[in-house]
Design a protein around this motif. Structure first.
Motif, PDB file in Angstrom:
ATOM      1  N   ARG A 142       0.866  -1.190   0.000  1.00 14.32           N
ATOM      2  CA  ARG A 142       0.000   0.000   0.000  1.00 14.32           C
ATOM      3  C   ARG A 142       0.904   1.242   0.000  1.00 14.32           C
ATOM      4  O   ARG A 142       1.013   1.953   0.989  1.00 14.32           O
ATOM      5  N   PRO A 143       1.551   1.528  -1.132  1.00  9.43           N
ATOM      6  CA  PRO A 143       2.584   2.578  -1.175  1.00  9.43           C
ATOM      7  C   PRO A 143       2.057   3.990  -0.950  1.00  9.43           C
ATOM      8  O   PRO A 143       2.842   4.887  -0.629  1.00  9.43           O
ATOM      9  N   ALA A 144       0.758   4.231  -1.100  1.00  7.18           N
ATOM     10  CA  ALA A 144       0.231   5.578  -0.908  1.00  7.18           C
ATOM     11  C   ALA A 144       0.088   5.943   0.565  1.00  7.18           C
ATOM     12  O   ALA A 144      -0.045   7.124   0.906  1.00  7.18           O
ATOM     13  N   VAL A 145       0.120   4.955   1.427  1.00 10.71           N
ATOM     14  CA  VAL A 145      -0.072   5.203   2.859  1.00 10.71           C
ATOM     15  C   VAL A 145       1.229   5.716   3.467  1.00 10.71           C
ATOM     16  O   VAL A 145       2.295   5.130   3.267  1.00 10.71           O
ATOM     17  N   GLU A 146       1.156   6.816   4.222  1.00 11.08           N
ATOM     18  CA  GLU A 146       2.336   7.369   4.881  1.00 11.08           C
ATOM     19  C   GLU A 146       2.705   6.531   6.102  1.00 11.08           C
ATOM     20  O   GLU A 146       1.838   6.113   6.872  1.00 11.08           O
ATOM     21  N   LEU A 147       4.000   6.301   6.277  1.00 14.80           N
ATOM     22  CA  LEU A 147       4.510   5.589   7.444  1.00 14.80           C
ATOM     23  C   LEU A 147       5.150   6.624   8.364  1.00 14.80           C
ATOM     24  O   LEU A 147       6.154   7.238   8.011  1.00 14.80           O
ATOM     25  N   ILE A 148       4.547   6.834   9.542  1.00 16.01           N
ATOM     26  CA  ILE A 148       4.957   7.921  10.431  1.00 16.01           C
ATOM     27  C   ILE A 148       5.618   7.357  11.685  1.00 16.01           C
ATOM     28  O   ILE A 148       4.967   6.674  12.486  1.00 16.01           O
ATOM     29  N   PRO A 149       6.920   7.625  11.903  1.00 19.73           N
ATOM     30  CA  PRO A 149       7.564   7.185  13.147  1.00 19.73           C
ATOM     31  C   PRO A 149       7.097   8.050  14.320  1.00 19.73           C
ATOM     32  O   PRO A 149       6.947   9.269  14.187  1.00 19.73           O
ATOM     33  N   VAL A 150       6.848   7.401  15.453  1.00 20.04           N
ATOM     34  CA  VAL A 150       6.417   8.112  16.666  1.00 20.04           C
ATOM     35  C   VAL A 150       7.222   7.582  17.843  1.00 20.04           C
ATOM     36  O   VAL A 150       7.120   6.399  18.181  1.00 20.04           O
TER      37      VAL A 150
END
Length: 206
Positions: A142-150
């Motif tokens: 799902r390349p459109a989904v942003e992966l956000i580090p928290v």
């Protein structure tokens, strides 16, 4: 009707007990589809992260959790399904041919965002354990989904192992810049890049 009341009480309680503050350092709290991935030291991690999101984002963000833990009592089942709307995964698969990521992919395809912990288990030490491959596969499929580090700081000290009463320390959640799996990027390369992105938040803002 009880679920919204319970959700409000849990979010207010989590913020009050920990003094949690969200620092949106590399992104803004915008209504875009994301996978928030964080360090994992407590069962309270996803509750605190979920509670720190603005209400509009929280309503479409689902924590990923182990079915074996959340199905052990009626109370836990109610909380994970009715209050948190969690995505449960089977950590002990009875069917080896089943795709363990399918519940997460289904949630993403429905337009939801996710909260997950790529270490795969609670880490009671400093630093990070090696990341599992799930976040890479989700980013690839799902390349459109942003992966956000928290990075979640201080929660381990607020609620140390075996503690019943929280200690009066402030927790900080530092949200970093979005990541995506690059074209042709190998699994090991991406997992190390994601790990470094998360660790950089701990050293700079933890």
């Amino acid at each position: 009707m009880l679920a919204p009341v319970a959700a409000l009480a849990i979010t207010a309680g989590a913020r009050a007990l920990t003094g949690a503050r969200a620092l949106w350092l590399g992104c803004a709290p915008q209504p875009v589809q994301r996978i928030y991935f964080a360090n994992h030291s407590s069962h309270a991690d996803f509750v605190l992260l979920w509670s720190s999101l603005p209400p509009a984002l929280r309503a479409r963000t689902r924590p990923v959790a182990g079915a074996d833990y959340w199905h052990t009592s009626a109370t836990r089942r109610y909380l994970i399904h009715k209050v948190f709307n969690g995505v449960l995964v089977e950590r002990q698969r009875s069917d080896p041919s089943a795709n363990p990521l399918q519940p997460m992919l289904d949630a993403l395809d429905a337009g939801d965002s996710l909260i997950l912990f790529p270490e795969g288990t609670r880490n009671m030490e400093e630093g990070l354990l090696p990341f599992k491959s799930g976040i890479y596969r989700l980013g690839l499929e799902r390349p459109a989904v942003e992966l956000i580090p928290v990075w979640i700081s201080n929660l381990k000290r607020v609620m140390p192992k075996g503690s019943v009463i929280p200690l009066p320390l402030l927790c900080t959640l530092s949200f970093g810049a979005p990541l995506h799996v690059a074209e042709g990027e190998a699994k090991e390369e991406f997992l190390e890049r994601a790990r470094r992105a998360l660790m950089s938040l701990s050293t700079e803002h933890g």
